[in-house]
Each structure stands twice: as C-alpha cells, then as structure tokens.
Design an enzyme around this catalytic site. Sequence first.
Site, PDB file in Angstrom:
ATOM      1  N   ASN A 157     -51.942  51.885 -21.100  1.00 30.40           N
ATOM      2  CA  ASN A 157     -52.164  52.878 -21.863  1.00 30.40           C
ATOM      3  C   ASN A 157     -53.522  53.529 -21.464  1.00 30.40           C
ATOM      4  O   ASN A 157     -53.687  54.793 -21.459  1.00 30.40           O
ATOM      5  CB  ASN A 157     -52.350  52.571 -23.195  1.00 30.40           C
ATOM      6  N   GLU A 254     -57.185  40.999 -25.451  1.00 27.98           N
ATOM      7  CA  GLU A 254     -57.296  42.191 -26.067  1.00 27.98           C
ATOM      8  C   GLU A 254     -55.905  42.444 -26.419  1.00 27.98           C
ATOM      9  O   GLU A 254     -55.091  43.132 -25.384  1.00 27.98           O
ATOM     10  CB  GLU A 254     -57.826  43.182 -25.344  1.00 27.98           C
ATOM     11  N   CYS A 288     -54.295  50.989 -28.723  1.00 30.41           N
ATOM     12  CA  CYS A 288     -54.082  49.683 -29.411  1.00 30.41           C
ATOM     13  C   CYS A 288     -54.580  49.590 -31.000  1.00 30.41           C
ATOM     14  O   CYS A 288     -54.235  49.126 -31.821  1.00 30.41           O
ATOM     15  CB  CYS A 288     -54.573  48.637 -28.387  1.00 30.41           C
ATOM     16  N   GLU A 470     -64.810  42.707 -26.061  1.00 36.27           N
ATOM     17  CA  GLU A 470     -65.250  43.339 -24.699  1.00 36.27           C
ATOM     18  C   GLU A 470     -66.372  44.547 -25.185  1.00 36.27           C
ATOM     19  O   GLU A 470     -66.340  44.768 -26.332  1.00 36.27           O
ATOM     20  CB  GLU A 470     -64.031  44.249 -24.211  1.00 36.27           C
TER      21      GLU A 470
HETATM   22  P1  NDP Z   1     -47.865  43.863 -21.581  1.00 35.68           P
HETATM   23  O1  NDP Z   1     -48.061  42.868 -22.313  1.00 35.68           O
HETATM   24  O2  NDP Z   1     -46.178  44.158 -21.652  1.00 35.68           O
HETATM   25  O3  NDP Z   1     -48.299  43.960 -20.268  1.00 35.68           O
HETATM   26  C1  NDP Z   1     -49.801  43.695 -19.974  1.00 35.68           C
HETATM   27  C2  NDP Z   1     -49.993  43.247 -18.735  1.00 35.68           C
HETATM   28  O4  NDP Z   1     -49.514  42.041 -18.486  1.00 35.68           O
HETATM   29  C3  NDP Z   1     -49.287  44.122 -17.689  1.00 35.68           C
HETATM   30  O5  NDP Z   1     -49.818  44.158 -16.400  1.00 35.68           O
HETATM   31  C4  NDP Z   1     -48.108  43.376 -17.164  1.00 35.68           C
HETATM   32  O6  NDP Z   1     -47.445  43.519 -16.074  1.00 35.68           O
HETATM   33  C5  NDP Z   1     -48.662  41.697 -17.428  1.00 35.68           C
HETATM   34  N1  NDP Z   1     -47.816  40.814 -17.833  1.00 35.68           N
HETATM   35  C6  NDP Z   1     -46.593  40.756 -18.187  1.00 35.68           C
HETATM   36  N2  NDP Z   1     -45.948  39.497 -18.254  1.00 35.68           N
HETATM   37  C7  NDP Z   1     -46.813  38.920 -17.778  1.00 35.68           C
HETATM   38  C8  NDP Z   1     -47.070  37.310 -17.606  1.00 35.68           C
HETATM   39  N3  NDP Z   1     -46.057  36.532 -18.126  1.00 35.68           N
HETATM   40  N4  NDP Z   1     -48.280  36.834 -17.183  1.00 35.68           N
HETATM   41  C9  NDP Z   1     -49.305  37.464 -16.745  1.00 35.68           C
HETATM   42  N5  NDP Z   1     -49.004  39.070 -16.839  1.00 35.68           N
HETATM   43  C10 NDP Z   1     -48.108  39.346 -17.444  1.00 35.68           C
HETATM   44  O7  NDP Z   1     -48.490  45.227 -22.403  1.00 35.68           O
HETATM   45  P2  NDP Z   1     -48.410  46.625 -22.123  1.00 35.68           P
HETATM   46  O8  NDP Z   1     -48.414  47.081 -20.693  1.00 35.68           O
HETATM   47  O9  NDP Z   1     -47.167  47.124 -22.921  1.00 35.68           O
HETATM   48  O10 NDP Z   1     -49.367  47.521 -23.100  1.00 35.68           O
HETATM   49  C11 NDP Z   1     -49.393  47.924 -24.447  1.00 35.68           C
HETATM   50  C12 NDP Z   1     -50.040  46.814 -25.349  1.00 35.68           C
HETATM   51  O11 NDP Z   1     -51.412  46.481 -25.030  1.00 35.68           O
HETATM   52  C13 NDP Z   1     -49.731  47.094 -26.733  1.00 35.68           C
HETATM   53  O12 NDP Z   1     -49.534  46.029 -27.551  1.00 35.68           O
HETATM   54  C14 NDP Z   1     -51.403  47.467 -26.953  1.00 35.68           C
HETATM   55  O13 NDP Z   1     -51.674  47.372 -28.321  1.00 35.68           O
HETATM   56  C15 NDP Z   1     -52.086  46.403 -26.249  1.00 35.68           C
HETATM   57  N6  NDP Z   1     -53.392  46.908 -25.898  1.00 35.68           N
HETATM   58  C16 NDP Z   1     -54.508  46.285 -26.389  1.00 35.68           C
HETATM   59  C17 NDP Z   1     -55.744  46.691 -26.243  1.00 35.68           C
HETATM   60  C18 NDP Z   1     -56.742  46.286 -27.087  1.00 35.68           C
HETATM   61  O14 NDP Z   1     -58.079  46.394 -26.366  1.00 35.68           O
HETATM   62  N7  NDP Z   1     -56.717  45.434 -27.864  1.00 35.68           N
HETATM   63  C19 NDP Z   1     -56.263  48.149 -25.433  1.00 35.68           C
HETATM   64  C20 NDP Z   1     -54.816  48.698 -24.897  1.00 35.68           C
HETATM   65  C21 NDP Z   1     -53.527  48.125 -24.981  1.00 35.68           C
HETATM   66  P3  NDP Z   1     -46.354  44.649 -15.820  1.00 35.68           P
HETATM   67  O15 NDP Z   1     -46.351  45.451 -17.151  1.00 35.68           O
HETATM   68  O16 NDP Z   1     -46.859  45.253 -14.549  1.00 35.68           O
HETATM   69  O17 NDP Z   1     -44.928  43.997 -16.156  1.00 35.68           O
END
Ligand code: NDP
Length: 500
Positions: A157, A254, A288, A470
Amino acid sequence: MGFRDVDRHTFYAGKPQPSAESSGSYETIDPSNGKPVCKINNSSTKSVDAAIQSAQAAFPAWSSTPPIERARILQKAVALLREHNDALARVETLDTGKPFSETSTVDIVTGADVLEYFANLVASGGLNGESFRLRPTASVYTAKEPLGVCAGIGAWNYPIQIALWKSAPCLSAGNCMVYKPSEFTPLHAEYLADIYKKAGLPDGVFNVVYGAADVGGHLTKHPAIAKVSFTGQVSTGKKVAGAAAGEMKYVTMELGGKSPLIVLPDAQVEQAVDVAMMANFFSTGQVCTNGTRVFVPRAMKKDFEAVLLEKVKFVRAGDLFDMDTNFGPLSSKAHYEKVVQYVRHGIETDKATLLCGGPGQPSGLSAELKQGYWVQPTVFTDCTDDMKIVREEIFGPVMTVLTYDTVDEAVERANKTELGLAAGVVGRDIDLCHGVIAKLEAGITWINTWGESPAEMAVGGWKKSGVGVENGRRGLEAWVRNKSTLVEMGGSVPTVFSKL
Ligand code: NDP
C-alpha cells in the site's frame, strides 16, 4: 529520472544481477486500467543467498563507518529523493493506482523525512550509549551495536514509504539490508537502490530481492538474517514471527487493524465527518490505520449522515495524473475482488444499511479506466458490532457507522477487538478527548485529526496489530543491540577463590 520499462532483476553488490537460472517472472499491472507495466524476474534461492552474502560482505566496513559519515551519505539520498520527487511519485502512481496528487505530496515526502530524521539522529549522538560509576573503583559503559544483515519485507500500500521507513533506521544504525517489496508493487525498489548508490552508499549495504511468499519465507528463515522487519497482514505476520522466533531473530511487526473513531457528543459534525472521510477514503481506504468503525452518538446520527452524504460528493475518481483526482482504484485485481466481496456481504448477509456506494464502479470513468480495479467510496450504517464488515479488516474504502448511547459504552465496544493499531476521537472538550484516548487500546492515536504520521512520532500496533515500533527515537532502538561493559579499576578482582 523517468520511468524505465525494463525487466527487473535481483539487485545486489551495487547493481541489477540477471540470473542464469530462472525462478519465473510476471508482469506488474497498472491497476487504473489493468494494463501490464513491466516484467519482474523473481529471485531464485541462489540469488537471494547472493544478495545476503553481498550484505554480509558490506557489513564490517559499513558498521564501523562513523555515524556522522553514514549520515552524510544518507543525507545525499534524501536530497536525491526530493530532487526526483515527481518522477518517483509517477512510478508509485503507476504501480499502486494512487492519484498523483497524493503520491507527489505524501509518499516520497514522508519517506525522505524519515531518512533525514534518522540520519540526523545518528549524527547527533542517537547511537551513544551511557556510562555511570557503579562504585568508586568500577564503572559501566554501554554501546548500541548494529544487528548485522536485516530483512525488510514490505506490503503493497505504501511501497517506497515502507522501504524507507525500514531502510532508514536500519542503515543509519550501521546494519545492511536485503529488502523484498510486495510482488504487487515492486517498481520503487530498484529506483531506491539506485538513489542510495548515487548518494555514495557502498555496494551491498542495500539489496533488493523480488518474489512472493517463498522468497519472503526464505529470507525469514535464513540463518544469516539477524532481524526481520515486516509490514503486512496479521495472518502472514504470525508465520513470519514464528519462523523468525525459531532462529531467535529480532522482529518488528507492523500489521493490520480495524481501528475505531469515536465521535464525541460535543463534536462539530462537519469536523467529525472530515476526520471520518480521511480515516476511510484516503488512499482508497488502503491504509493500515484506517478508522473504519465510526462510533457516532445516537442523537447525532441523522446530522452526521446528512453531512457525510454531501461530502462524499467531493471524492473524485478519474485520470490519476489530474491533480483534481483524489481517489484511485484498488491496487490489484485480487484485492478488488476481496473488497467487492465484503461490500456484497455487508448488503446481502450482514444486512447493514447501504448509505452510499456499493459494489459498482464510480461514475464518469473513461472506457480505458473502466478496465481497472475501481470501487466506490462506500458507507454502511445501522451497523452492529457482530457484523463481518465491522469485525474484519477490509482494507478498502468501506466505512461502517455504529451508534452509541454513552461514551463509556463506545469505549468498551471500540476495544472489543483482537487488533489495536490505531484509534481516535473527535470532540471539543479536550479533557474528555484525553480521557477517552487514555482508555483506548491502540498504539497510534489521534485527537481531532487522522492519519498524520511524522518521522518524530513512534508508531506501532498493540495486541495482534504488531510488535515494536517504527519511527521516532524508539524506532532506532529497534535496529541495535546493547553491549554493556563493567570496568574494574581498583586492581582487586572480586573473587571467591582466594586463599583461606
Ligand atoms: P501480506 O501479509 O499479504 O504481505 C506482506 C509481505 O509479506 C509481502 O511482501 C508478501 O509477499 C510477503 N509474504 C507473504 N507471505 C510470506 C511468508 N510466508 N513469509 C515471508 N513473507 C511473506 O500483506 P499485504 O501486502 O496484503 O499488505 C496489506 C496488509 O498490510 C494489511 O493488513 C495492512 O493493514 C498491513 N499494513 C500494516 C501497516 C502498519 O504499519 N501496521 C502499514 C501498511 C500495511 P507477496 O505479497 O509479494 O506475496
């Protein structure tokens, strides 16, 4: 700097590294119209290992470079980020579907600010330890030592902002990083690596790997990785934290939220609606910290909804590079389908009242844009706490309005969730605002505003929304380990092994 429509390869040892063996590739998609943008080559296990080795090789020199010299290099990167703000913003718009009016004023700006903040912090003693006299003949001093090679794993995002929020404190503290962007929004990563290189960052200090869960999983489990800083969903975070715990790695998590916004009885309706709109529709709801559970006093409900219906008309979808556009599509087809499903569930199964929006596209889109992943800003009202749309993170522009009778009841219901990322209140009685904030179980809170997250402010979730923080001074502590040294100066060693 302009957008380069060239294939992306694992970046390590200071340059893109096309690999002999294939680990598959895919095309990134412009979410505004569904058209391919460029090809990304997934990093093979061998390439990820090579990126980690490149970081390991760079670590001894980088970690022993004086903080003020590291800061000088990182400050040059800050200047380059600002110089190329609009070009980078165009890349982010193409990749995420966020309007240029947003990416050019927020995403790179807030990333560069954080890099500037941490560079300044380490240059001005932020990594200094403490020393104290324990007794007349003994002293203690402490040092903040870098952790080693760290992994950054980003969500889709806020791509470049997340990359900077992780790499800024990591590199400032003397660590090296292997960074994996989300497979859905990977374009920024090579530009950032380029900028770091142009600023003078030694080869191997910042590296990029591409791919999905398998690549992230390999990084997480790799024995040479000292820390994993992860941004993503709670479910993925649990897997990542579990794998990291198996190797005793440091983690920062996060994760997601389902944050409450409490409109207090004395709030100005206009102001409450403005805050609720920012807390739900900015970045098309893909934030998020979004305040998606909006608690409104029963007596204010009618007025609040009337003003909201007027102000929703100010949400303008359309050409992403028109500075009047303030609302983009969702960032991928898969995410679009998920959000639309939630909206349908809200109407058909939860049976909430649809105040505005719904599963269709916004009106007025061109034929080309209609091919993209657009949804309308949607408001459900007459919601109850047990509805799925109220309980689960949708991560789209879907506001749920809940009414309450007493402030204590609103607070109790606001806290009834496993998540605790953010929370906020709107009201005029500032004592009451502070009192309510004190009772809300969340790590990031706002009074009479929503969403601003400056470099100086530590942010992190409570409960299942995260581990650690962070930004801010505390954000730097997450990238160092402590070494304490006790010095005995009296000449006599305290011992039990003396002659009788
Ligand atoms: P995901 O959990 O689907 O993915 C996050 C990252 O983790 C991606 O790079 C993904 O790869 C990778 N990933 C997926 N599976 C694994 C694994 N088993 N081991 C290690 N890495 C893995 O989240 P989203 O990308 O869908 O992001 C949206 C989410 O992020 C929402 O829930 C949002 O609330 C949260 N978020 C939290 C923030 C905060 O600061 N608290 C800020 C921004 C977002 P790939 O997608 O390439 O498959």
